[in-house]
Design a protein around this motif. Structure first.
Motif, short mmCIF file in Angstrom:
data_model
loop_
_atom_site.label_atom_id
_atom_site.label_comp_id
_atom_site.label_asym_id
_atom_site.label_seq_id
_atom_site.Cartn_x
_atom_site.Cartn_y
_atom_site.Cartn_z
N ILE A 149 -1.65 8.15 -6.93
CA ILE A 149 -3.03 7.70 -6.73
C ILE A 149 -3.45 7.85 -5.28
CG2 ILE A 149 -4.51 5.64 -6.69
CD1 ILE A 149 -3.05 4.74 -9.26
N LEU A 150 -2.60 7.39 -4.37
CA LEU A 150 -2.90 7.48 -2.93
C LEU A 150 -3.05 8.93 -2.50
CD1 LEU A 150 -3.26 5.96 -0.25
CD2 LEU A 150 -0.78 6.11 0.07
N ARG A 208 -13.86 7.84 -1.63
CA ARG A 208 -12.57 7.27 -1.21
C ARG A 208 -12.63 5.75 -1.15
NH1 ARG A 208 -12.50 11.65 2.42
NH2 ARG A 208 -13.22 10.30 4.12
N LYS A 209 -13.73 5.23 -0.59
CA LYS A 209 -13.89 3.78 -0.48
C LYS A 209 -13.92 3.11 -1.85
CE LYS A 209 -17.01 0.23 1.33
NZ LYS A 209 -18.31 -0.04 2.00
N LYS A 210 -14.67 3.70 -2.79
CA LYS A 210 -14.77 3.14 -4.13
C LYS A 210 -13.41 3.14 -4.83
CE LYS A 210 -17.27 3.57 -8.50
NZ LYS A 210 -18.28 4.33 -9.28
N ALA A 211 -12.67 4.25 -4.68
CA ALA A 211 -11.35 4.34 -5.30
C ALA A 211 -10.38 3.33 -4.70
CB ALA A 211 -10.79 5.76 -5.13
N PHE A 212 -10.42 3.18 -3.39
CA PHE A 212 -9.55 2.20 -2.71
C PHE A 212 -9.87 0.78 -3.17
CE2 PHE A 212 -8.32 5.20 0.82
CZ PHE A 212 -6.95 5.02 0.67
N ALA A 234 -7.75 -4.17 -5.87
CA ALA A 234 -7.80 -5.39 -6.67
C ALA A 234 -6.54 -5.50 -7.55
CB ALA A 234 -9.06 -5.40 -7.54
N HIS A 235 -6.23 -4.41 -8.24
CA HIS A 235 -5.05 -4.39 -9.10
C HIS A 235 -3.78 -4.54 -8.28
CE1 HIS A 235 -1.77 -2.15 -11.25
NE2 HIS A 235 -2.13 -2.99 -12.20
#
Length: 313
Positions: free
Chosen positions: A220-221, A233-237, A242-243
């Protein structure tokens, strides 16, 4: 009570933290606050059902996690409050067995469910075009169902093997709940099989899922760093953080409880970690998933405004 006759034990006494009465009082207040805050799990489930934009695999698994946390808290906090406030601090044999089977089952289920959620994030970020096809409704229902089935089977096996053993009249549990490790210390017969099964279960439900989650987040990273858009990138991070926060909180306390070297006496730190593992983490889950998620906040505002408008009419 007759020595060697486990049927003579009809109740247990929970004496965890009894040497710290002031701490018990503060924990009682804390538990009441947690009961109120855990309504957030119910809100998360309701919002994900009412808002069609949240009918996605991610929120389907969030809903399962929220329901699990509600069950976990309902099975542990009421008994804790009764124990803290009671003079005798007792629980029946059947009540203790039920508390153990429920808490162990839900904890085991969460281990598998968090792994499933990591896989869901992996597919969503690493294979976005195939995500709707891979994570179809049938697959996600099967994955959630097997999480519950595996957790419940593990709990039933371990609880049954523990409660049929002789307690030899020893019914004082040095813990705040009927926790399996604390109960095993009361057994007066050979517990080699129990320890072996617990070790296998801890490996299968703690170490292997944690390894799979770690591998998922490596991919994922790597995929996030290849996203050209800074906003993307911000949205994915934010989605993954949270998880990942929940994983660290849950697995950190669970590994401390079940994978550290066992001692004869229960330490106060073990009981505090047990409280975190069973109460604090469920409390924080809805806060983590909602406050850091724009979609959830928008859905809450939309549903609230809709029903406030209808109420005014």
């Amino acid at each position: 009570m007759a020595i060697g006759n486990h049927s003579a034990v009809t109740k247990f006494f929970l004496v965890g933290l009894s040497q710290y009465p002031e701490l018990q009082l503060s924990l009682s207040v804390l538990c009441l606050i947690m009961l109120i805050i855990l309504l957030g799990n119910s809100l998360l489930i309701i919002i994900s059902i009412l808002d069609s934009h949240l009918h996605t695999p991610m929120y389907f698994f969030f809903g399962n996690l929220s329901f699990l946390d509600i069950c976990y808290t309902s099975s542990s906090i009421p008994q804790m409050l009764i124990t803290f406030r009671s003079e005798r601090k007792s629980i029946s044999f059947i009540g203790c067995a039920l508390q153990m089977v429920v808490s162990l089952g839900l904890g085991s289920t969460e281990c598998v469910l968090l792994t499933v959620m990591a896989y869901n994030r992996y597919v969503a970020i690493c294979n976005p075009l195939r995500y709707p096809i891979v994570m179809n409704r049938i697959l996600r229902v099967h994955m959630a169902s097997w999480s519950w089935i595996i957790g419940c089977l593990n709990s039933l096996v371990q609880t049954s093997l523990t409660m049929v053993l002789p307690f030899c009249g020893n019914n004082v549990i040095d813990h705040i709940t009927c926790e399996i490790l604390a109960l095993l210390k009361l057994i007066c017969s050979d517990i080699t099989i129990n320890v072996l099964i617990m070790t296998v279960a801890s490996t299968v439900l703690l170490m292997i899922p944690l390894l799979l989650i770690f591998i998922s987040y490596v991919f994922i990273l790597s995929s996030i760093l290849r996203i050209n858009s800074a906003e993307g990138r911000k949205k994915a991070f934010l989605t993954c953080s949270a998880h990942l926060t929940v994983v660290i909180l849950f697995y950190g306390s669970a590994l401390f409880m079940y994978m550290k070297p066992k001692s004869k006496d229960t330490k106060t730190s073990d009981e505090i970690i047990g409280l975190s593992y069973g109460v604090v983490t469920p409390m924080l889950n809805p806060i983590i998933y909602s406050l850091r998620n724009k979609e959830v906040k928008e859905a809450v505002m939309k549903v609230l405004s809709r029903y406030l408008h209808l109420w005014k009419i």
